[in-house]
Design a protein around this motif. Structure first.
Motif, mmCIF file in Angstrom:
data_model
loop_
_atom_site.group_PDB
_atom_site.id
_atom_site.type_symbol
_atom_site.label_atom_id
_atom_site.label_comp_id
_atom_site.label_asym_id
_atom_site.label_seq_id
_atom_site.Cartn_x
_atom_site.Cartn_y
_atom_site.Cartn_z
ATOM 1 N N LEU A 1 36.535 52.815 31.672
ATOM 2 C CA LEU A 1 36.211 53.914 32.585
ATOM 3 C C LEU A 1 36.721 55.250 32.036
ATOM 4 O O LEU A 1 36.054 56.273 32.167
ATOM 5 N N LYS A 2 37.904 55.232 31.439
ATOM 6 C CA LYS A 2 38.461 56.466 30.881
ATOM 7 C C LYS A 2 37.627 56.961 29.697
ATOM 8 O O LYS A 2 37.487 58.172 29.495
ATOM 9 N N LEU A 3 37.092 56.032 28.913
ATOM 10 C CA LEU A 3 36.212 56.423 27.811
ATOM 11 C C LEU A 3 34.938 57.066 28.357
ATOM 12 O O LEU A 3 34.432 58.040 27.794
ATOM 13 N N HIS B 1 38.177 60.770 28.474
ATOM 14 C CA HIS B 1 39.633 60.893 28.375
ATOM 15 C C HIS B 1 40.127 60.601 26.963
ATOM 16 O O HIS B 1 41.258 60.930 26.625
ATOM 17 N N ASP B 2 39.309 59.961 26.159
ATOM 18 C CA ASP B 2 39.680 59.671 24.780
ATOM 19 C C ASP B 2 38.412 59.473 23.962
ATOM 20 O O ASP B 2 37.313 59.360 24.515
ATOM 21 N N TYR C 1 37.307 50.447 20.492
ATOM 22 C CA TYR C 1 38.403 51.369 20.821
ATOM 23 C C TYR C 1 39.731 50.627 20.713
ATOM 24 O O TYR C 1 39.837 49.455 21.082
ATOM 25 N N SER C 2 40.755 51.347 20.197
ATOM 26 C CA SER C 2 42.114 50.791 20.158
ATOM 27 C C SER C 2 43.104 51.913 20.429
ATOM 28 O O SER C 2 42.812 53.091 20.190
ATOM 29 N N TYR C 3 44.286 51.540 20.924
ATOM 30 C CA TYR C 3 45.359 52.505 21.148
ATOM 31 C C TYR C 3 46.131 52.661 19.843
ATOM 32 O O TYR C 3 46.819 51.743 19.401
ATOM 33 N N GLY C 4 45.995 53.821 19.213
ATOM 34 C CA GLY C 4 46.689 54.051 17.947
ATOM 35 C C GLY C 4 46.171 53.116 16.864
ATOM 36 O O GLY C 4 44.968 52.953 16.679
ATOM 37 N N ILE D 1 39.530 69.086 25.345
ATOM 38 C CA ILE D 1 38.196 69.198 25.937
ATOM 39 C C ILE D 1 37.163 69.124 24.823
ATOM 40 O O ILE D 1 37.479 69.370 23.665
ATOM 41 N N PRO D 2 35.957 68.770 25.144
ATOM 42 C CA PRO D 2 34.924 68.662 24.106
ATOM 43 C C PRO D 2 34.725 69.987 23.375
ATOM 44 O O PRO D 2 34.937 71.062 23.928
ATOM 45 N N ASP D 3 34.333 69.894 22.137
ATOM 46 C CA ASP D 3 34.062 71.079 21.318
ATOM 47 C C ASP D 3 32.906 71.870 21.914
ATOM 48 O O ASP D 3 31.828 71.336 22.157
ATOM 49 N N LYS D 4 33.157 73.170 22.159
ATOM 50 C CA LYS D 4 32.134 74.008 22.782
ATOM 51 C C LYS D 4 31.318 74.806 21.767
ATOM 52 O O LYS D 4 30.574 75.698 22.137
ATOM 53 N N SER D 5 31.525 74.469 20.479
ATOM 54 C CA SER D 5 30.806 75.234 19.460
ATOM 55 C C SER D 5 29.301 74.996 19.551
ATOM 56 O O SER D 5 28.497 75.878 19.271
#
Length: 322
Positions: free
Chosen positions: A226-228, A232-233, A192-195, A168-172
């Motif tokens: 859409l996931k970005l 999601h990543d 964006y790339s996978y690995g 989850i996103p950093d909540k700081s």
């Protein structure tokens, strides 16, 4: 070998040792039967707990979007408590068995010394023989406990749970909420790339301020885009902005109140079909109406049917429609 040596040296003392060892073996055997039953419960509850974690991870974003975080956490806590309760009862029985075994072992040593002293009084053996018998008997204790421990460890299953770091996103820092409607979504020079593979999306600039049909070949990056957008990543380069605010600064709950993303591969909660369809909604009439409209009226009487994470026993088509 030690028992044979005892029998050769003194048949009476050797026989006494065999009798006590037989009693210990019977007590341990009876205790092991109970422990094996408890170990079976531990294995079963651990499997349920692991399934709960798997369900939680697979449905992580669904849980956020449909505000079921509390439900999934409570379910995992329940499964974890049930597992720990079974471990507690197993350990309690194990400790009781160890105490009884230790008392019997000490009783064995005491009996050997007592019998040896009796023969010493009759002049049949000397003090050196008593020490020898006692040493041989004590040598039996460690191998016996090692054997018991080996049997117990064979049936034990290590807890697979580790502290999962929630993605989850950093909540700081203070997160911002999306106010009003989404007026504009901007993909600003994103990559964006996978690995370590070649980028699937490279230097993409896209501004969305109206309804848009995203079309492309399989593997072109539609779902990835859409996931970005749904966090999601993380991007390699660039930025995604909603109403001019960076996605990294937007509160996830606020985002999921505005945008819902459903994957093309259905993932279910390991609960009833009714739960999976209604979630927090209690509109039974609407549910039945929709089932009829989608030609699934035969499922109205099967709403309490349990569904696996992958959607079984529903067919692939039924999973998509559900």
């Amino acid at each position: 070998g030690i028992i044979m040596a005892l029998l050769i040296f003194s048949f009476q003392i050797g026989l006494s040792v065999i009798v006590i060892l037989s009693i210990i073996a019977l007590v341990v055997l009876n205790g092991m039967k109970k422990l094996n039953e408890l170990n079976k419960k531990i294995i079963s509850s651990q499997e349920e707990m692991n399934q709960g974690y798997l369900e939680y991870l697979k449905n992580f974003y669904n849980s956020h979007q449909f505000f079921l975080k509390q439900f999934t956490k409570e379910k995992i806590n329940f499964l974890f408590d049930e597992y720990n309760l079974n471990v507690y009862w197993r350990d309690k029985n194990l400790n009781s068995l160890n105490v009884v075994s230790e008392i019997l072992i000490q009783g064995l040593s005491f009996l050997v010394v007592l019998v040896a002293c009796y023969y010493y009084k009759q002049g049949k053996i000397n003090v050196g023989d008593i020490v020898f018998f006692y040493m041989l008997t004590t040598y039996l204790i460690e191998p016996l406990f090692n054997f018991i421990a080996l049997v117990f460890e064979k049936d034990e299953v290590k807890i697979l749970y580790e502290r999962y770091k929630e993605v989850i996103p950093d909540k700081s820092g203070r997160k911002l909420k999306i106010k009003g409607h989404i007026r504009e979504i901007k993909f600003d020079h994103i990559t964006y790339s996978y690995g370590y593979k070649e980028p699937i999306i490279e230097h993409l600039d896209l501004v969305i301020n109206s309804s848009l049909w995203l079309k492309g070949d399989t593997g072109a990056g539609k779902s990835t885009l859409l996931k970005l957008l749904m966090k999601h990543d993380d991007l390699i380069k660039g930025n995604i902005l909603i109403n001019g605010v960076s996605l990294t600064r937007i509160d996830s709950s606020s985002l999921y109140r505005k945008i819902i993303y459903i994957d093309k591969e259905p993932i279910f909660y390991q609960e009833s079909l009714k739960f999976n369809l209604l979630l927090k909604n209690n509109n039974q009439r609407l549910l039945e109406k929709l089932l009829r409209e989608f030609g699934l009226e035969n499922f109205i009487d099967k709403l309490e049917m349990m569904i696996e994470i992958d959607g079984k026993p529903l067919s692939s088509g039924q999973r998509q429609i559900m």
